[in-house]
Scaffold this motif. Structure first.
Motif, PDB file in Angstrom:
ATOM      1  N   VAL A 186       4.382  14.529 -89.915  1.00  0.00           N
ATOM      2  CA  VAL A 186       5.828  14.201 -89.939  1.00  0.00           C
ATOM      3  C   VAL A 186       6.898  14.861 -90.015  1.00  0.00           C
ATOM      4  CG1 VAL A 186       7.380  11.936 -90.255  1.00  0.00           C
ATOM      5  CG2 VAL A 186       5.176  11.386 -89.699  1.00  0.00           C
ATOM      6  N   LEU A 187       7.580  16.304 -89.110  1.00  0.00           N
ATOM      7  CA  LEU A 187       8.334  16.424 -89.852  1.00  0.00           C
ATOM      8  C   LEU A 187       9.913  16.343 -90.391  1.00  0.00           C
ATOM      9  CD1 LEU A 187       6.684  20.162 -88.919  1.00  0.00           C
ATOM     10  CD2 LEU A 187       6.126  19.384 -90.967  1.00  0.00           C
ATOM     11  N   ALA A 188      10.829  16.465 -90.663  1.00  0.00           N
ATOM     12  CA  ALA A 188      12.096  16.382 -90.917  1.00  0.00           C
ATOM     13  C   ALA A 188      13.085  17.328 -90.997  1.00  0.00           C
ATOM     14  CB  ALA A 188      12.583  14.919 -91.606  1.00  0.00           C
ATOM     15  N   ALA A 204       9.530   8.285 -95.022  1.00  0.00           N
ATOM     16  CA  ALA A 204       7.853   7.846 -94.103  1.00  0.00           C
ATOM     17  C   ALA A 204       6.676   8.089 -95.399  1.00  0.00           C
ATOM     18  CB  ALA A 204       7.765   8.746 -93.857  1.00  0.00           C
ATOM     19  N   ALA A 205       7.325   7.411 -96.914  1.00  0.00           N
ATOM     20  CA  ALA A 205       6.754   8.513 -98.215  1.00  0.00           C
ATOM     21  C   ALA A 205       7.254   7.528 -98.960  1.00  0.00           C
ATOM     22  CB  ALA A 205       6.114   9.403 -98.575  1.00  0.00           C
ATOM     23  N   GLU A 206       7.992   6.350 -99.046  1.00  0.00           N
ATOM     24  CA  GLU A 206       8.362   5.569 -99.895  1.00  0.00           C
ATOM     25  C   GLU A 206       7.516   5.443-100.773  1.00  0.00           C
ATOM     26  OE1 GLU A 206      12.039   2.526-100.067  1.00  0.00           O
ATOM     27  OE2 GLU A 206      10.026   1.285 -98.820  1.00  0.00           O
ATOM     28  N   VAL A 210      10.285  20.323 -98.806  1.00  0.00           N
ATOM     29  CA  VAL A 210      10.109  18.994 -99.887  1.00  0.00           C
ATOM     30  C   VAL A 210       8.474  18.058 -99.745  1.00  0.00           C
ATOM     31  CG1 VAL A 210      10.147  17.035-101.408  1.00  0.00           C
ATOM     32  CG2 VAL A 210      12.140  18.894-101.010  1.00  0.00           C
ATOM     33  N   ALA A 211       7.285  17.921-100.609  1.00  0.00           N
ATOM     34  CA  ALA A 211       6.280  17.264 -99.695  1.00  0.00           C
ATOM     35  C   ALA A 211       6.536  16.251-100.004  1.00  0.00           C
ATOM     36  CB  ALA A 211       4.953  17.767 -99.732  1.00  0.00           C
ATOM     37  N   GLN A 229      -6.707  12.269 -93.976  1.00  0.00           N
ATOM     38  CA  GLN A 229      -6.483  10.699 -93.421  1.00  0.00           C
ATOM     39  C   GLN A 229      -5.471  10.167 -93.967  1.00  0.00           C
ATOM     40  OE1 GLN A 229      -7.687  12.563 -96.372  1.00  0.00           O
ATOM     41  NE2 GLN A 229      -7.381  11.180 -98.066  1.00  0.00           N
ATOM     42  N   LYS A 230      -4.320  10.844 -95.052  1.00  0.00           N
ATOM     43  CA  LYS A 230      -2.626  11.036 -95.238  1.00  0.00           C
ATOM     44  C   LYS A 230      -2.316  11.576 -95.567  1.00  0.00           C
ATOM     45  CE  LYS A 230      -0.230   6.667 -97.808  1.00  0.00           C
ATOM     46  NZ  LYS A 230      -0.243   6.111 -98.847  1.00  0.00           N
ATOM     47  N   ILE A 231      -1.451  12.545 -94.270  1.00  0.00           N
ATOM     48  CA  ILE A 231      -1.040  13.312 -94.611  1.00  0.00           C
ATOM     49  C   ILE A 231       0.629  13.466 -95.238  1.00  0.00           C
ATOM     50  CG2 ILE A 231      -0.161  15.000 -93.219  1.00  0.00           C
ATOM     51  CD1 ILE A 231      -2.034  15.261 -91.202  1.00  0.00           C
ATOM     52  N   PRO A 232       0.630  13.676 -96.538  1.00  0.00           N
ATOM     53  CA  PRO A 232       2.286  13.975 -96.224  1.00  0.00           C
ATOM     54  C   PRO A 232       3.187  14.068 -95.118  1.00  0.00           C
ATOM     55  CG  PRO A 232       1.248  15.178 -97.610  1.00  0.00           C
ATOM     56  CD  PRO A 232      -0.140  15.256 -96.233  1.00  0.00           C
ATOM     57  N   ALA A 233       4.409  13.271 -95.553  1.00  0.00           N
ATOM     58  CA  ALA A 233       5.392  13.513 -94.558  1.00  0.00           C
ATOM     59  C   ALA A 233       6.808  14.880 -95.561  1.00  0.00           C
ATOM     60  CB  ALA A 233       6.244  12.178 -94.040  1.00  0.00           C
ATOM     61  N   PHE A 234       7.272  15.514 -94.646  1.00  0.00           N
ATOM     62  CA  PHE A 234       8.437  17.265 -95.002  1.00  0.00           C
ATOM     63  C   PHE A 234       8.529  16.678 -94.809  1.00  0.00           C
ATOM     64  CE2 PHE A 234       3.143  17.972 -95.227  1.00  0.00           C
ATOM     65  CZ  PHE A 234       2.785  18.063 -96.272  1.00  0.00           C
TER      66      PHE A 234
END
Length: 324
Positions: free
Chosen positions: A226-228, A302-304, A320-321, A30-35
């Protein structure tokens, strides 16, 4: 950096440790981390480096970032863990190898994403690599709308519009090698989920790229991963910098500074520490240009104000997650 500000955590540095870190990720579809992840190079797919690189004494690079090295082994564990933990409906990816100035471009490639083989002088096998995936028009248009709502210029780009030079001898569209090379290891050569790529900001400002991540934060609550991708130590003028055994103390010092910044407990202090990294004495020795470093800021944006977890702390190839 004050130890009072940093978290007392172990940094995963081998397969057993990174597998434990991946397993400990919370299952929060329901709230995927950004990596942020180390995307490597075409060497990940090659049994041998090109002759011109072997003759330059770069075998250490091939052992470390080649198909049997720790980066490849990590990516093979990383991809399945993401699918198992989050069951995403799609992936939005940012790569160091696609940058635009003043306008975000978003791929809308239809039923099959073409591949842009944006590298030169490699063996023929590297131009025969496969990664089959599809685009997602609705997601691409959603991304454009999000960036426009944030006051940024944005538009989609189709497979009819070239975005760069291909090593096969033409200008073409497609997912670049910073996407399809690691994704082959992470997800296999045929991938069922849609993949949409967004360009990074070529002004290379940490703050500007942080804002790119903030725009897509909402997608994490829409079952989108979301992947960077980049490489925070990327100096093609000094191949010794790529591997821990050949890197100089200044390179190791900068790598440690990255890990220290990521481990700052307080979100605002962590952001400051991250934004200060380009002022580190070793930054230019590791990054003559910033394009492989700034994707770190996109994932963070994306995860401030959320927690951070190091999944792989190996020299030069961290993952990093953000938002755990």
């Amino acid at each position: 950096m004050s130890s009072a500000l940093t978290q007392n955590v172990d940094v995963p540095s081998n397969q057993a440790e990174w597998r434990a870190a991946l397993e400990s990720l919370p299952s929060t579809p329901q709230k995927i981390p950004a990596f942020f992840f180390a995307h490597g190079s075409p060497a990940l797919a090659l049994a041998q480096m090109p002759a011109r690189l072997r003759s330059s004494g770069r075998s250490d690079f091939q052992q470390y970032q080649g198909p049997n090295g720790p980066l490849a082994n990590f990516l093979r564990d990383f991809g399945p863990a993401l699918l198992r933990k989050y069951s995403p409906k799609a992936i939005v990816v940012f790569s160091a190898h696609w940058e635009t100035l003043g306008e975000r471009l978003v791929t809308d490639y239809g039923e099959e994403n073409p591949l842009l083989m944006d590298y030169y002088g490699f063996p023929q096998e590297s131009y025969e690599l496969k990664f089959k995936s599809r685009g997602d028009k609705q997601l691409a248009e959603r991304l454009v709308a999000l960036y426009k709502e944030a006051g940024q210029l944005a538009r989609t780009t189709s497979k009819l519009e070239p975005r760069g030079s291909d090593g096969r001898g033409f200008e073409g569209p497609g997912l670049d090698h910073g996407v399809f090379v690691p994704f082959r290891l992470m997800f296999g050569e045929e991938f069922a989920l849609p993949v949409v790529q967004v360009s990074i900001d070529s002004n290379m400002s940490p703050e500007a790229n942080w804002k790119l991540g903030k725009v897509v934060k909402v997608l994490r609550e829409e079952n989108v991963l979301v992947l960077a991708g980049g490489l925070p130590i990327h100096n093609l003028r000094d191949f010794s910098s790529f591997t821990p055994d050949t890197a100089q103390p200044i390179h190791h010092s900068f790598h440690k500074a990255i890990l220290d910044a990521l481990q700052v407990s307080n979100a605002q202090e962590r952001k400051k520490a991250m934004l200060d990294l380009p002022q580190h004495p070793g930054f230019r020795a590791c990054n003559p240009r910033e394009e492989h470093f700034v994707p770190l800021y996109i994932a963070a944006g994306a995860a401030e104000n959320e927690n951070v977890k190091l999944l792989n702390g190996l020299y030069g190839i961290p993952t990093v997650a953000f938002g755990v």
